[in-house]
Design an enzyme around this catalytic site. Sequence first.
Site, short mmCIF file in Angstrom:
data_model
loop_
_atom_site.label_atom_id
_atom_site.label_comp_id
_atom_site.label_asym_id
_atom_site.label_seq_id
_atom_site.Cartn_x
_atom_site.Cartn_y
_atom_site.Cartn_z
N GLY A 66 0.63 -1.05 -0.08
CA GLY A 66 -0.11 0.13 0.09
C GLY A 66 0.80 1.31 -0.07
N TRP B 260 2.10 3.05 -2.56
CA TRP B 260 1.60 3.85 -3.57
C TRP B 260 0.39 4.48 -3.10
CZ3 TRP B 260 2.65 2.82 -9.19
CH2 TRP B 260 4.12 2.54 -9.72
N ASP C 240 -5.47 -5.52 -4.59
CA ASP C 240 -4.44 -6.44 -4.93
C ASP C 240 -4.79 -8.06 -4.28
OD1 ASP C 240 -1.08 -6.05 -4.45
OD2 ASP C 240 -1.83 -8.02 -3.69
N ASP D 267 -8.32 -10.44 -7.51
CA ASP D 267 -7.28 -10.66 -8.51
C ASP D 267 -7.83 -9.68 -9.65
OD1 ASP D 267 -5.83 -11.61 -10.63
OD2 ASP D 267 -6.24 -13.60 -10.13
N ASP E 175 1.54 -1.59 -10.39
CA ASP E 175 2.82 -1.90 -9.91
C ASP E 175 3.28 -3.34 -9.71
OD1 ASP E 175 5.47 -1.59 -9.13
OD2 ASP E 175 4.86 -1.08 -7.06
N LYS F 134 4.33 -0.82 -14.48
CA LYS F 134 5.54 -1.52 -14.63
C LYS F 134 5.65 -2.41 -15.58
CE LYS F 134 6.61 -4.13 -10.73
NZ LYS F 134 7.07 -4.38 -9.34
C1 LIG Z 1 5.64 -4.74 -6.05
S1 LIG Z 1 4.16 -5.38 -5.20
C2 LIG Z 1 3.35 -3.80 -5.34
C3 LIG Z 1 3.78 -2.77 -4.42
C4 LIG Z 1 2.85 -1.55 -4.16
N1 LIG Z 1 2.71 -0.76 -5.57
C5 LIG Z 1 3.29 -0.73 -3.12
O1 LIG Z 1 3.46 0.38 -3.12
O2 LIG Z 1 3.16 -1.27 -1.80
C6 LIG Z 1 3.37 -6.36 -6.41
C7 LIG Z 1 1.94 -6.67 -6.09
O3 LIG Z 1 1.21 -7.19 -7.20
C8 LIG Z 1 0.37 -8.11 -6.64
N2 LIG Z 1 -0.23 -8.99 -7.72
C9 LIG Z 1 0.37 -9.81 -8.63
N3 LIG Z 1 -0.50 -10.34 -9.32
C10 LIG Z 1 -1.99 -9.89 -9.07
C11 LIG Z 1 -3.13 -10.09 -9.45
N4 LIG Z 1 -3.20 -10.88 -10.60
N5 LIG Z 1 -3.94 -9.22 -8.94
C12 LIG Z 1 -3.85 -8.32 -7.92
N6 LIG Z 1 -2.57 -8.32 -7.49
C13 LIG Z 1 -1.54 -8.82 -7.98
C14 LIG Z 1 0.91 -8.88 -5.69
O4 LIG Z 1 0.26 -9.47 -4.73
C15 LIG Z 1 2.07 -7.71 -5.04
O5 LIG Z 1 1.45 -7.35 -3.85
#
Ligand SMILES: C[S@@+](CC[C@H](N)C(=O)[O-])C[C@H]1O[C@@H](n2cnc3c(N)ncnc32)[C@H](O)[C@@H]1O
Length: 834
Positions: A56, A58, A76, A92, A117, A157
Amino acid sequence: MAIQKKHGKGRLDKWYKLAKEKGYRARAAFKLIQLNKKYGFLEKSKVVLDLCAAPGSWCQIAAETMPANSLIIGVDLSPIKPIPKVITFQSDITTEKCRATIRGHLKTWKADCVLHDGAPNVGTAWVQDSFNQAELVLHSLKLATEFLIEGGTFVTKVFRSKDYNPLLWVFNQLFTKVEATKPPSSRNVSAEIFVVCRGFKAPKKIDPRLLDPRSVFEDLADPTPNNEAKVYNPEIKKRKRDGYEEGDYIQFKEIPASEFIHTIDPIAILGQYNKLTFEQPANGDVALAALDKLPETTPEIRHCCKDLKVLGRKEFKLLLKWRMKVREIFGFPSKKNTATLSEEVAVVEPMDEEMQIQEDLQKMKEKVSSKKKRERRRDNEKKTKDIIRMQMNMTAPMDIGMEQDGPRGEGAMFKLKTIDQAQVMNRIAKGKMVVVSEANERRERERDSGLGSSGETDDESDEDGDALETELDQLYDQYRERKAESDAKYRAKKARQEHDDDEWEGVSADEKDSDDDEELEGFEEESSDDEDDAEDGTKPLITDLDDTPSEVNGLSKRAAGFFKQDIFNSIPGILDSDGDEEMEVEAKETVVEAKTTTKESKKTKKAKAAPLPADAEESDDGGFEVVKNTKNVDDDWEDHEKRTKDGRPNIDIITAEAMTLAHQLASGEATSYDLVDDGFNKRAFKDRDGLPDWFLDDEGKHDRPHKPITKAAADAIKEKLRAYNARPIKKVAEARARKKFKQAQKLEKLKKKADIVAGDEGLSEKDKASSISKMIAAAGRKKRRAPTKVVKAAGSNRGINGRPRGVKGRYKMVDPRMKKEVRALKRVAKGKKR
Ligand SMILES: C[S@@+](CC[C@H](N)C(=O)[O-])C[C@H]1O[C@@H](n2cnc3c(N)ncnc32)[C@H](O)[C@@H]1O
C-alpha cells in the site's frame, strides 16, 4: 506481495531505510514519488485506481499528494491494511469480480489515473505462474481502458523482456504520449522499467486483439537462440540489469551428461549449463547409466562435468573429445562415420590412369607439406618450452636444442642461429614472452590457412581431434578477447602484466623503444630492428656467445665468463679486464636489475650504505663502478630518510636479522664487503621475466636467503618490543602526571599552612596539633560535587533544546511522564504491584 528475500544483498538499501523512516510501507513508494516528480500526474488527479497495491505504499503517496477529498481505490491479491482516505479490497485484477468491485466503488466516476505496479509472485514457481508480468500489464491496461477518463494517465511497471516492444506498441495505440523511465530508486539489477502513458485517447471501440495477450505477444516468436554466440560472444548477451532472459530464470543449471553426448550442439551446452550430471532421473536413463559405466568416463571427466563454469580450454577440449569417443562407441553419427557413409554411397567412377597419377601426386604433395608443417609446429612448441624452462632457470641458454641435436649438442648453436634469424633470441635477451605468442601466432596462421594441425595427418584418429582443437582454440581466443572487453578486472590484470613487462624493459630505454617498434612492425621487418639494436650497442645473446674468444688467458670460455664477474675484477692476474667494457656494462645492468628485483639485496645495501662511497672511489678499474651506480640509486631514497646529527642514516633496528647483522658489523665478525657479497647470491640473478604473477608471488615467500640470527639479537629485539609495549598510552601518562602534580601542589600548600600554624605563638601546642590535623583531614576529603539541578520541562522550558535559562551547573530536565516512568521502574524493581 511478492516473495522477496528479506535480507538479500542490497535489499536493505537507502530507499528501504528511508521508507522505514518516513513510515511508508514499501521502498516502492519512492518510485511513485520520483515518477510523479517527473510527470506530475497525482496533483492533477481526483480519482486514482491503484492496481496491485499491497502493501500500500503507492496508496500512501497518492493520499499524501492528491487534493483533499480525492478518491483512491487500491486492489491486490494480498490484503492491504487500512490506509486513511483510501478504499482497499482484496481481489485478482484479472477477474471479472475485481472489475465489478471497482465499478461499484467508482460508481459513475472515471479515474484520472490508473497505477499498476504489479508483479506476479516471484518464487520458485514463477516460471509456472499462469500470468507473467506482461500479461498482467495487459490486464491492468484493460481495466485502465475501461475506467480511465479521456486524457487520463496510466502508469505501469514493465519488465524488459521480448514482450516489452509489443506492449509499447499497444500503449502507443491508446495514448498520445508514452514514455518509459527508470526511477533512481528502482534497483539497477532489476529489469523493471516504468512506462508512463499520458493522454488516454478513449476510443469508442477498442479492437479486442489489442488487449489479448495471445495476439499481442504471439507475433514476436522467440528467435532461435545462438548458443555458440552466447558462449563466445558475451557482448550480445543481455546485461544483468535487463533481468533474466525470457524463460531463463534459474542461475544454476544442470543437464544429464547423456544429453551432452546426444546433442548436435555440444558447445551450446558447455556455454549454457553449470553441470553435467550423472544422476539417474526418477524414470531412469539407460544411456546415462551406460555412460556412467564407460571406462572413457574417467574421474577427470567427471570432475570437469561438476562445474563447467570454471573450465578452461583444455578441459573443454577434454570433454569434447570424450563426447566424440562416446558417440563413436554408441554408434552415433560422427564426422568420421558420415565421411565413410558418404564414401560408401557415392558412386565412384573409374579414373583414367593419368588422372589417377595426378591425384596421387597431389595427395603426396599435400601429405609432405602437412608433415613439414607439423614438424615445424612441434619445433616451435619445443622451443617455446625450452625458453620457458630457461626463464624459470631450469636450463641454461646453452642447453636449448641439445635434446634435438644429439647428446653432445653439437648442432645447438646452429639451432640457436635459426632462432636468431627470426629475432627470437633478441627477445629472449630482453626477457619477453613474445616468443611464446609468436609461436602461437604462427600456429594460428597455419590454422587459418586450413593447414597445420587441421590438415591430414598420418594418424587418422588425430584428425578429428586436431580439427576440433583448432576450432576450439579459435573460438576460445575470441571468447577470451570478448571477455576481456567486458571484464574490467581482467583488463586491469592484463594491463598490470603489460606494465610489469614494460618496467623490465625499462632497464634500457632504447630497448623499450625497439620493443614497441617490434610490436608495430611485421615479422619480416624485424631484421631492421636487429640492425638498430646492433647500432645501439645492445648485442643480441647469440652474438655475445660467438664473440667470446674460445680461450681467454688460457681459460676456457665458461671459466673466463665466470671470472669476468665484478667480484674478481679487483684480484689482479685472474683476467685481463682490458677491452672487456661490454662485459662490464652487462654486469652493471645485471647488478641494477638484481637490485630492483631483490628486496634482500636492497636491505643489505641499505645497511651498508655509509661506508660504501670511499670503497667505491678507491678503485676505478676494479669493477667498483658497479657499486658506485648502486650507491647513487641508494642515495636517492636515503635522502628522504632522517639522518642523525653526524650524518649517519637513522636506522631503527627492529628485526632479529638486522640486529644480528648490526652486531656482526660492530664486533667485526662481518665486514661491509661480506654484506655486498651476500647480495650476490643465487637468488639475486634470477630471471623473473615472463613468469606468471601467481608463481612469482608464491616464490617470493620462500625464495629469499634466510639469514642466521643469534640468540642475543633475538633477545635484544624482544626486550626492545617489551619496552615499547610497557609504555603507557600518552594520554594516560599525561593524566597521571597531572594528578601527581596537583597532589604535590596541595601538599606544598598544606606545608605552608602548617608552618604558619606552628609558628603562631598565641596557640597552645595542643591547639596547634588539632588545627593541623584538621587541615590534613580537610585536604584529604574529596570535594563534594554540587547537586544536579532538576528542571521541569514545562512552561517556558517545554520542548527546549539545550540549557534552560537561568540554570547554572549540572542540571537534568524532567517531565511528568518521566517521573511516572521512573516511579514505575522503581516499583517494578522493588517487586511491588499497583
Ligand atoms: C511490487 S508489489 C506492489 C507494491 C505496491 N505498489 C506498493 O507500493 O506497496 C506487486 C503486487 O502485485 C500483486 N499482484 C500480482 N498479481 C496480481 C493479480 N493478479 N491481482 C492483484 N494483485 C496482484 C502482488 O500481490 C504484489 O503485492
